[in-house]
Enzyme design. Structure first.
Site, PDB file in Angstrom:
ATOM      1  N   ASP A 182       0.866  -1.172   0.000  1.00 57.31           N
ATOM      2  CA  ASP A 182       0.000   0.000   0.000  1.00 57.31           C
ATOM      3  C   ASP A 182       0.909   1.231   0.000  1.00 57.31           C
ATOM      4  O   ASP A 182       1.506   1.568   1.022  1.00 57.31           O
ATOM      5  CB  ASP A 182      -0.903   0.026   1.233  1.00 57.31           C
ATOM      6  CG  ASP A 182      -2.003  -1.026   1.200  1.00 57.31           C
ATOM      7  OD1 ASP A 182      -1.904  -1.978   0.390  1.00 57.31           O
ATOM      8  OD2 ASP A 182      -2.951  -0.907   1.994  1.00 57.31           O
ATOM      9  N   LYS A 193      -6.832   3.497  -2.832  1.00 58.10           N
ATOM     10  CA  LYS A 193      -7.191   3.429  -1.417  1.00 58.10           C
ATOM     11  C   LYS A 193      -7.455   4.835  -0.900  1.00 58.10           C
ATOM     12  O   LYS A 193      -6.718   5.771  -1.203  1.00 58.10           O
ATOM     13  CB  LYS A 193      -6.049   2.755  -0.652  1.00 58.10           C
ATOM     14  CG  LYS A 193      -6.200   2.701   0.866  1.00 58.10           C
ATOM     15  CD  LYS A 193      -5.015   1.955   1.465  1.00 58.10           C
ATOM     16  CE  LYS A 193      -4.993   2.050   2.985  1.00 58.10           C
ATOM     17  NZ  LYS A 193      -3.834   1.328   3.574  1.00 58.10           N
ATOM     18  N   LYS A 231     -10.099   0.330  -1.964  1.00 53.45           N
ATOM     19  CA  LYS A 231      -9.901   0.030  -0.546  1.00 53.45           C
ATOM     20  C   LYS A 231     -10.306   1.251   0.275  1.00 53.45           C
ATOM     21  O   LYS A 231      -9.739   2.331   0.137  1.00 53.45           O
ATOM     22  CB  LYS A 231      -8.455  -0.350  -0.244  1.00 53.45           C
ATOM     23  CG  LYS A 231      -8.222  -0.657   1.250  1.00 53.45           C
ATOM     24  CD  LYS A 231      -6.823  -1.178   1.510  1.00 53.45           C
ATOM     25  CE  LYS A 231      -6.557  -1.334   3.000  1.00 53.45           C
ATOM     26  NZ  LYS A 231      -5.189  -1.840   3.278  1.00 53.45           N
TER      27      LYS A 231
END
Length: 232
Positions: free
Chosen positions: A92, A154, A184
């Site tokens: 991430d 995300k 996400k």
């Protein structure tokens, strides 16, 4: 919008059970990951400096350029390569928000492409810190992530004072990528109602630290506006 409800088991399959608190010790990490196995979550998201670690059968997610995203791209690439060598299954990365706010989409895409190359074969999620961006900036960041070969966009680190996930941002992100990337949602997701709201808006993965509490009240959770708050 999904046509069926999300079950607790389906939530566990798409939850990244998260521990990113500074100062976490290796023993605390091991307790956390073994607890994740007991909860039944598929994966955990932890700090890169604590890797390698015993996975207890969970997939390992870690963060790069966290939490500001302001590092040079070379540093993010090196951090990514080290995380992969230390056993990370998913990365991430925090995008450089200054480049996003400047509208320098070529530079944003270039940064993500370099990280993508460093974790080839792993899942790459791009954290855009949506609460700190305009709608136009969110759209541009999502398009750059898609063009660079990311797997997910995300919403948030969960550490920015601007806030965490919102239904509006998730809906906009999902509309922008049109199913080509996952979404996400992370930051301030503390209730089953919030999970369901965000899932209905288009979230396909969740970053949550209070997973056990969410599960404990799952069956009694409805949908309530404003149930997503700032913070991880």
């Amino acid at each position: 919008m999904p046509e069926t409800s999300l079950s607790a088991q389906e939530f566990l399959a798409i939850a990244d059970h998260t521990l990113l608190a500074p100062g976490t010790t290796p023993d605390e990490l091991d307790t956390f990951i073994s607890g994740a196995a007991s909860l039944g979550v598929a994966r955990v998201c932890v700090s890169p400096s604590l890797l390698p670690a015993a996975s207890h059968g969970r997939e390992i997610v870690t963060v790069v350029g966290f939490p500001s995203g302001a590092q040079h791209v070379e540093m993010k690439v090196a951090e990514t390569a080290r995380a992969v060598a230390d056993g990370a299954d998913e990365i991430d990365m925090v995008v450089n928000r200054g480049l996003v706010r400047a509208g320098d989409w070529a530079a944003v895409e270039r940064e993500i492409r370099f990280v993508r190359a460093a974790c080839f074969g792993r899942v790459l999620k791009v954290i855009i810190e949506s609460a700190a961006l305009s709608d136009e900036e969110i759209v541009g960041a999502c398009r750059a992530a898609e063009a660079a070969g990311a797997d997910f966009v995300k919403t948030s680190t969960g550490f920015d004072p601007a806030g965490g996930a919102s239904v509006h941002a998730v809906r906009l992100m999902a509309a922008t990528v049109g199913g080509k990337l996952g979404i996400k949602a992370s930051g301030g997701i503390r209730t089953a109602a919030a999970v369901r709201e965000l899932w209905a808006a288009g979230a396909t993965r969740f970053g949550v630290s209070g997973t056990a509490a969410i599960l404990a009240e799952w069956d009694g959770a409805g949908s309530s506006a404003g149930s997503v708050s700032g913070g991880y």
